[in-house]
Design a protein around this motif. Structure first.
Motif, PDB file in Angstrom:
ATOM      1  N   LEU A 117      -0.658   7.215  -2.227  1.00 30.51           N
ATOM      2  CA  LEU A 117      -0.645   6.004  -1.412  1.00 30.51           C
ATOM      3  C   LEU A 117      -0.740   4.729  -2.245  1.00 30.51           C
ATOM      4  CD1 LEU A 117      -1.031   8.110   0.790  1.00 30.51           C
ATOM      5  CD2 LEU A 117      -2.715   6.630   1.854  1.00 30.51           C
ATOM      6  N   ARG A 154       7.135   9.698  -3.575  1.00 30.81           N
ATOM      7  CA  ARG A 154       6.223   9.993  -2.464  1.00 30.81           C
ATOM      8  C   ARG A 154       6.227  11.486  -2.142  1.00 30.81           C
ATOM      9  NH1 ARG A 154       9.180   6.068   1.057  1.00 30.81           N
ATOM     10  NH2 ARG A 154       8.677   4.027   0.207  1.00 30.81           N
ATOM     11  N   ARG A 200       6.893  -3.892  -4.704  1.00 30.06           N
ATOM     12  CA  ARG A 200       6.351  -3.506  -3.404  1.00 30.06           C
ATOM     13  C   ARG A 200       7.425  -3.096  -2.414  1.00 30.06           C
ATOM     14  NH1 ARG A 200       1.653  -8.075  -2.429  1.00 30.06           N
ATOM     15  NH2 ARG A 200       0.304  -7.403  -4.126  1.00 30.06           N
ATOM     16  N   TYR A 201       8.695  -3.324  -2.731  1.00 36.09           N
ATOM     17  CA  TYR A 201       9.786  -3.022  -1.809  1.00 36.09           C
ATOM     18  C   TYR A 201      10.799  -2.135  -2.495  1.00 36.09           C
ATOM     19  CZ  TYR A 201       7.528  -7.259  -0.534  1.00 36.09           C
ATOM     20  OH  TYR A 201       6.559  -8.170  -0.285  1.00 36.09           O
ATOM     21  N   PRO A 202      11.475  -1.292  -1.725  1.00 37.63           N
ATOM     22  CA  PRO A 202      12.545  -0.484  -2.315  1.00 37.63           C
ATOM     23  C   PRO A 202      13.627  -1.410  -2.855  1.00 37.63           C
ATOM     24  CG  PRO A 202      12.045   0.233  -0.070  1.00 37.63           C
ATOM     25  CD  PRO A 202      11.333  -1.052  -0.290  1.00 37.63           C
ATOM     26  N   ARG A 204      19.677  -4.172   1.521  1.00 35.99           N
ATOM     27  CA  ARG A 204      19.568  -3.856   2.950  1.00 35.99           C
ATOM     28  C   ARG A 204      20.962  -3.591   3.495  1.00 35.99           C
ATOM     29  NH1 ARG A 204      16.142  -7.787   6.238  1.00 35.99           N
ATOM     30  NH2 ARG A 204      15.722  -5.867   7.361  1.00 35.99           N
ATOM     31  N   TRP A 220      11.144 -10.484   6.086  1.00 35.83           N
ATOM     32  CA  TRP A 220      11.171  -9.019   6.188  1.00 35.83           C
ATOM     33  C   TRP A 220      10.282  -8.391   5.151  1.00 35.83           C
ATOM     34  CZ3 TRP A 220      12.214  -4.917   3.053  1.00 35.83           C
ATOM     35  CH2 TRP A 220      12.969  -5.120   1.886  1.00 35.83           C
ATOM     36  N   ARG A 221      10.220  -8.990   3.970  1.00 40.80           N
ATOM     37  CA  ARG A 221       9.337  -8.465   2.931  1.00 40.80           C
ATOM     38  C   ARG A 221       7.891  -8.475   3.394  1.00 40.80           C
ATOM     39  NH1 ARG A 221      10.222 -10.542  -3.035  1.00 40.80           N
ATOM     40  NH2 ARG A 221      11.892  -9.146  -3.655  1.00 40.80           N
ATOM     41  N   ARG A 222       7.503  -9.597   3.991  1.00 35.90           N
ATOM     42  CA  ARG A 222       6.110  -9.707   4.435  1.00 35.90           C
ATOM     43  C   ARG A 222       5.813  -8.675   5.531  1.00 35.90           C
ATOM     44  NH1 ARG A 222       5.506 -15.407   5.829  1.00 35.90           N
ATOM     45  NH2 ARG A 222       6.817 -15.661   4.030  1.00 35.90           N
ATOM     46  N   TYR A 235       7.372  -5.833   6.057  1.00 33.79           N
ATOM     47  CA  TYR A 235       7.413  -4.508   5.464  1.00 33.79           C
ATOM     48  C   TYR A 235       6.086  -4.200   4.770  1.00 33.79           C
ATOM     49  CZ  TYR A 235       9.080  -0.697   2.429  1.00 33.79           C
ATOM     50  OH  TYR A 235       9.253   0.502   1.777  1.00 33.79           O
ATOM     51  N   TRP A 236       5.639  -5.139   3.969  1.00 36.41           N
ATOM     52  CA  TRP A 236       4.407  -4.954   3.205  1.00 36.41           C
ATOM     53  C   TRP A 236       3.212  -4.805   4.129  1.00 36.41           C
ATOM     54  CZ3 TRP A 236       3.094  -3.026  -1.085  1.00 36.41           C
ATOM     55  CH2 TRP A 236       1.858  -3.306  -1.684  1.00 36.41           C
ATOM     56  N   ASN A 256       3.184  -1.372   5.641  1.00 27.46           N
ATOM     57  CA  ASN A 256       2.772  -0.438   4.601  1.00 27.46           C
ATOM     58  C   ASN A 256       1.259  -0.462   4.435  1.00 27.46           C
ATOM     59  OD1 ASN A 256       2.458   1.084   2.299  1.00 27.46           O
ATOM     60  ND2 ASN A 256       3.563  -0.298   0.943  1.00 27.46           N
ATOM     61  N   MET A 273      -1.557   2.469   5.146  1.00 26.63           N
ATOM     62  CA  MET A 273      -2.394   2.892   4.029  1.00 26.63           C
ATOM     63  C   MET A 273      -3.875   2.856   4.371  1.00 26.63           C
ATOM     64  SD  MET A 273      -1.524   1.192   0.439  1.00 26.63           S
ATOM     65  CE  MET A 273      -3.086   0.333   0.400  1.00 26.63           C
ATOM     66  N   MET A 295       6.701   6.357   5.914  1.00 25.40           N
ATOM     67  CA  MET A 295       7.341   5.379   5.029  1.00 25.40           C
ATOM     68  C   MET A 295       8.859   5.529   5.070  1.00 25.40           C
ATOM     69  SD  MET A 295       5.221   3.248   3.893  1.00 25.40           S
ATOM     70  CE  MET A 295       6.077   2.390   2.578  1.00 25.40           C
ATOM     71  N   ASP A 340      11.278   2.547   6.005  1.00 20.79           N
ATOM     72  CA  ASP A 340      12.445   2.189   5.187  1.00 20.79           C
ATOM     73  C   ASP A 340      13.704   2.104   6.038  1.00 20.79           C
ATOM     74  OD1 ASP A 340      10.938   2.065   2.925  1.00 20.79           O
ATOM     75  OD2 ASP A 340      11.676   3.920   2.022  1.00 20.79           O
TER      76      ASP A 340
END
Lengths: 561, 119
Positions: A90, A272, A544-546, A550, B32-34, B36-37, B40, B44, B100, B104
């Motif tokens: 995680l 993961r 922090r992001y893939p 997109r 979108w980043r914010r 997504y994070w 996550n 967690m 996850m 994604d």
């Protein structure tokens, strides 16, 4: 040659032939293949390799024995060494994979500074080294019993074999060899466990059935002067059980030779799932270990309880030659059993032999005894190989290439790495012959060190952008200093005198406090100094992001190298 | 939309991609980043809370109370410490990986297609 020796030799030769064959077929010459296998390993295979890498001589040889003698408090090892994978999955694995660098020092070097990189490289070598000593000792126990050598000779043989094949292989060879080693070690572990469960209860699922003998085992333990098996906190106070469990968990997540594994997957998603498969394969052994511990202890106690010394079962004699089992002088019948030579019990049994002796104690046939010996060697070797790789990459990449000679060629760096492995093996042999404690305990110290140094630095580096180089360095130094000082204070290593534990905290548990100190110091120092430069914040943001573009976006330059 | 997210990510360390810089990445990318994070992190925290409760809670702090109950020969606290915690850990990691994946996909950044193409 006895039946047992014959079968042990057969299995060890066969399995080693297999490993060396695989290592030879996938041998590599480029640096990237040597260290991360060119990012080309599928998640399931990677999981099995992590499992083999991870499950060392401590897990295979020593843990069930420790659980058997510690009873309920042996749970620290079971929970500690599995729980860390949750943290790894995680908090670390996906992000470090996204970063895509070779080593842990590499990550902290980019995220913080060159100074932190060097600190981390020192910590990586220190941790891997402590850990490898346990493997040498474990391999030594196997060979000393089954080749009729003394412990010193056993350690030498184990070291020679480990050395030859780690230096040959590199990571790509090691990964596929480790998949084979996992297969050997898990079969070797499960067969006797299933056979014994069947013998005792008629149901071949040790995880479920060992509950049935617990109350009898409690009674038998009491008769022979041992603690009740299922009673909590009979060997360690609650605070220590808590701290040791936590230290092993944090340490697991921070172990450099395990983390490096997650760089070998194809994608972040792969990292993961690798963590899942790794724990799946590990859990097979870890849920069986307490069953083996309980069944074997029952067999052992039941077999010797009130028996005249002259009529003791064969395994007592067989193992007495290694010095790991001994009958007290002057004892006529066995009325007390202990794992502590100082306790003066009629029969003293070293924790570390329990799994290896399980088939003998249960009276299983000789081929199974030989298979278990091969499994024990697989466990010791796969871990030692992974550790040697970390030592070699830290020295050749993080010291030599980064600090000494920037122009070093690939082949030059490989040479330096192999020299570092050689040096590590030689020193580990010396330490492996005379370790300060049982195998699992030696290994537990490595986790304390990893918990106090890497884990906080990595997690803060990913989750707290404000953490800066000065803070991270101060945290690592403070955490390590406290942990090492306390270990030396409470153990009689390097000729120092062992002192009493403070507030019941054992040297295995101090890593948790070291980790806490690390975090507090890192936060305080980071707050007091300037924030890290803006490009580092973006760097942290980016992991922090893939990295895939997109789907709504036009296909851009998103493919990774 | 000339600038793909992947490109930002790949140029780690080059100072011109500072997210504080005014011209890029544009606001909707930031948003979108914010999101997504945050999703996550929420996942967690929940999973880690379960992790701590089952292992350090049921397996250590509450073990004596739970041991008063026995099921199939196992005192329950003892069972959590030697079996239950491990099964829980495995489940937690699986749940994390699966959720996850779903996250994604929701944000259109699934890596599934990419696996298998490489090597």
């Amino acid at each position: 040659m006895t039946d047992i020796q014959l079968w042990t030799t057969v299995f060890i030769v066969l399995t080693f032939g297999l490993y060396i064959g695989i290592a030879w077929r996938s041998r590599v010459k480029e640096t990237s293949g040597f260290y991360v296998a060119g990012h080309g390993i599928p998640a399931v295979a990677n999981g099995a390799a992590v499992a083999a890498d991870w499950m060392s001589a401590a897990s295979f040889i020593s843990m069930a024995g420790l659980v058997a003698f510690l009873g309920s408090d042996g749970s620290v090892y079971l929970m500690g060494w599995t729980g860390g994978f949750v943290l790894l999955a995680l908090l670390l694995a996906p992000y470090l994979r996204k970063w895509g660098k070779y080593t842990v020092p590499e990550f902290v070097g980019d995220r913080y500074s060159e100074l932190v990189r060097t600190l981390a490289a020192v910590a990586a070598v220190l941790i891997s080294f402590t850990y490898i000593v346990g493997q040498m000792n474990g391999g030594g126990i196997v060979f000393s019993r089954f080749l009729n050598l003394n412990l010193t000779g056993g350690v030498m043989v184990a070291a020679a074999i480990i050395f030859v094949y780690s230096v040959l292989g590199g990571m790509k060879g090691i990964t596929w060899t480790q998949v084979a080693q996992y297969t050997v070690l898990i079969i070797a572990y499960l067969i006797p466990a299933v056979a014994i469960a069947q013998q005792f209860t008629g149901l071949p699922i040790p995880q479920v059935t060992f509950g049935q003998i617990l109350s009898e085992l409690n009674a038998l333990s009491a008769e022979l002067g041992l603690n009740e098996y299922t009673a909590a906190f009979s060997e360690r106070p609650m605070v220590d059980v808590f701290l040791v469990t936590l230290a092993l968990m944090l340490g697991t997540a921070g172990l450099p030779h395990v983390i490096i594994r997650f760089y070998t997957t194809k994608t972040v998603r792969g990292a993961r799932y690798s963590a899942f498969w790794a724990l799946f394969f590990i859990a097979l052994l870890y849920t069986t270990a307490p069953a083996i511990g309980a069944f074997t202890k029952f067999n052992l106690l039941d077999g010797v309880n009130g028996t005249a010394v002259a009529q003791l079962p064969d395994w007592v004699d067989n193992w007495a030659a290694t010095g790991l089992v001994s009958v007290a002088d002057g004892a006529e019948t066995i009325n007390s059993v202990s794992n502590d030579p100082a306790a003066g019990a009629d029969l003293t049994v070293n924790n570390d032999i329990l799994v290896l002796a399980t088939p003998e104690i249960a009276g299983l046939p000789a081929p199974i005894v030989g298979l278990v010996a091969a499994g024990g060697m697989a466990a010791a070797m796969s871990t030692a190989a992974g550790l040697l790789l970390v030592i070699s990459s830290s020295v050749s990449h993080d010291f030599y290439f980064r600090r000494i000679k920037k122009s070093a060629s690939d082949s030059e760096r490989l040479l330096v790495g192999r020299l570092a492995m050689t040096a590590a093996v030689i020193v580990a042999v010396v330490a492996g012959i005379n370790p300060p404690a049982f195998v699992a305990e030696v290994v537990a110290f490595a986790f304390g060190l990893a918990a106090a140094s890497f884990f906080p630095a990595l997690v803060l580096g990913i989750f707290w952008k404000r953490c800066n180089a000065t803070g991270a360095a101060a945290g690592i130094v403070a955490g390590l200093a406290l942990t090492i000082t306390y270990m030396i204070y409470t153990l009689d290593v390097f000729g120092t005198e062992a002192h009493e534990h403070i507030l019941g905290v054992s040297p295995e548990g101090i890593g948790s406090i070291g980790a806490l100190v690390n975090v507090l110091v890192a936060v305080a120092v980071s707050k007091a100094t300037a924030p890290p430069p803006a490009h580092l914040a973006e760097l942290v943001e980016s992991i922090r992001y893939p990295s895939v573009p997109r789907e709504e976006e036009p296909a851009g330059t998103g493919e990774r190298s | 939309m000339p600038h793909a997210v992947g490109a930002v990510a790949e140029h780690e360390g080059s100072p011109d991609v500072t997210h504080a810089s005014p011209q890029r990445p544009p606001d909707h990318l930031e948003q979108w980043r914010r999101d997504y994070w945050r999703s996550n992190l929420r996942l967690m925290v929940v999973l880690l809370a379960i992790w701590a409760f089952v292992s350090l809670g049921c397996g250590v702090l509450l073990v004596e109370q739970l041991n008063a109950i026995t099921i199939a020969g196992f005192p329950v606290g003892f069972w959590f410490a030697q079996q239950g915690a491990i099964y829980t850990f495995l489940l937690l990691i699986l749940v994390y990986a699966v959720l996850m994946d779903r996250l994604d996909r929701k944000f259109g950044v699934s890596e599934r297609a990419e696996e298998g193409q490489e090597q």
